[in-house]
Design an enzyme around this catalytic site. Structure first.
Site, mmCIF file in Angstrom:
data_model
loop_
_atom_site.group_PDB
_atom_site.id
_atom_site.type_symbol
_atom_site.label_atom_id
_atom_site.label_comp_id
_atom_site.label_asym_id
_atom_site.label_seq_id
_atom_site.Cartn_x
_atom_site.Cartn_y
_atom_site.Cartn_z
ATOM 1 N N ASN A 27 0.813 -1.213 0.000
ATOM 2 C CA ASN A 27 0.000 0.000 0.000
ATOM 3 C C ASN A 27 0.848 1.266 0.000
ATOM 4 O OD1 ASN A 27 -2.370 1.552 0.102
ATOM 5 N ND2 ASN A 27 -2.261 1.686 2.323
ATOM 6 N N TYR A 92 0.570 8.526 -13.041
ATOM 7 C CA TYR A 92 -0.034 7.829 -11.904
ATOM 8 C C TYR A 92 -0.909 6.670 -12.399
ATOM 9 C CZ TYR A 92 -2.737 6.983 -7.677
ATOM 10 O OH TYR A 92 -3.338 6.387 -6.593
ATOM 11 N N LYS A 96 -0.487 2.551 -11.692
ATOM 12 C CA LYS A 96 -1.507 1.748 -11.031
ATOM 13 C C LYS A 96 -2.060 0.664 -11.962
ATOM 14 C CE LYS A 96 -1.147 3.585 -7.040
ATOM 15 N NZ LYS A 96 -0.735 2.810 -5.864
ATOM 16 N N ALA A 125 -10.100 9.111 -2.494
ATOM 17 C CA ALA A 125 -10.353 8.930 -1.059
ATOM 18 C C ALA A 125 -10.005 10.202 -0.301
ATOM 19 C CB ALA A 125 -9.529 7.759 -0.531
ATOM 20 N N THR A 127 -7.977 11.553 1.893
ATOM 21 C CA THR A 127 -6.669 11.269 2.490
ATOM 22 C C THR A 127 -5.855 12.558 2.590
ATOM 23 O OG1 THR A 127 -5.628 10.866 0.360
ATOM 24 C CG2 THR A 127 -6.640 8.961 1.463
#
Length: 195
Positions: A27, A92, A96, A125, A127
């Site tokens: 993660n 990005y 992923k 999310a 975050t």
């Protein structure tokens, strides 16, 4: 994450402290903003080194220990960006998407050894990383509202929702689940709800 020897030494120390290893959750990740033109080769190498090769290094160090577990599981955290075209996220998204490909390949490679491999693809999310991006925007409240509207559920994904999904995929309760990507994205990957 970027040094194979340190990763292997850390995993070995943890296994000694814990008396074994049943679950690995990959993660770690760093973000990147821009189109394919906006990030130079060094930035591509930096992001791929963490977001993809970091997972490879940790998995490579953990797999010999996971083989000894009766309930071995690896859960990789990717992103909905792997499969949904998001603007200004070329690097990005590519990193992923590579994690998704790695996940299914590892699931095939290690199935007969009793190691299940799955991934979770979160949507945007709530975050600290997202908060930092929003704080740099000209109008943070407007940008947050746009992110929330982008997800059909109408809000950002909660970190605890992602954590519960990881826990499910890592647990023996999902013993027949391998090579799967679980989307925790507020419907972004599959729903088209008019505003």
């Amino acid at each position: 994450m970027s040094n194979s020897e340190e990763v292997t030494a850390t995993v070995t120390r943890l296994v000694e402290l814990l008396g074994g290893l049943d679950i690995l959750v990959n993660n770690a990740g760093i973000g990147a903003v821009g189109t394919v033109e906006d990030n130079d080769d060094d930035e591509w190498r930096r992001v791929l080194d963490v977001n993809l090769l970091g997972y490879v290094r940790v998995s490579r160090a953990a797999i010999p220990h996971l083989r000894r577990s009766d309930h071995a599981a690896i859960v990789n955290v990717a992103s909905v960006a792997a499969t949904v075209g998001l603007p200004n996220r070329a690097l990005y998204s590519a990193s992923k998407a590579a994690v998704v490909g790695l996940t299914v390949a590892m699931a095939a490679d290690h199935l007969r050894e009793g190691i299940r491999v799955n991934c979770v693809n979160p949507g945007t999310a709530s975050t600290p990383w997202v908060d930092r991006l929003l704080s740099a925007a000209e109008d943070p409240a407007k940008e947050r509202a746009a992110l929330e509207l982008r997800q059909p559920l109408g809000r950002l994904v909660k970190p605890e929702e992602i954590a519960r999904s990881i826990a499910y995929l890592a647990s023996p309760w999902s013993g027949s689940t391998t090579g799967t990507c679980l989307y925790v994205d507020g419907g972004l990957s599959s729903l088209r709800i008019p505003n």
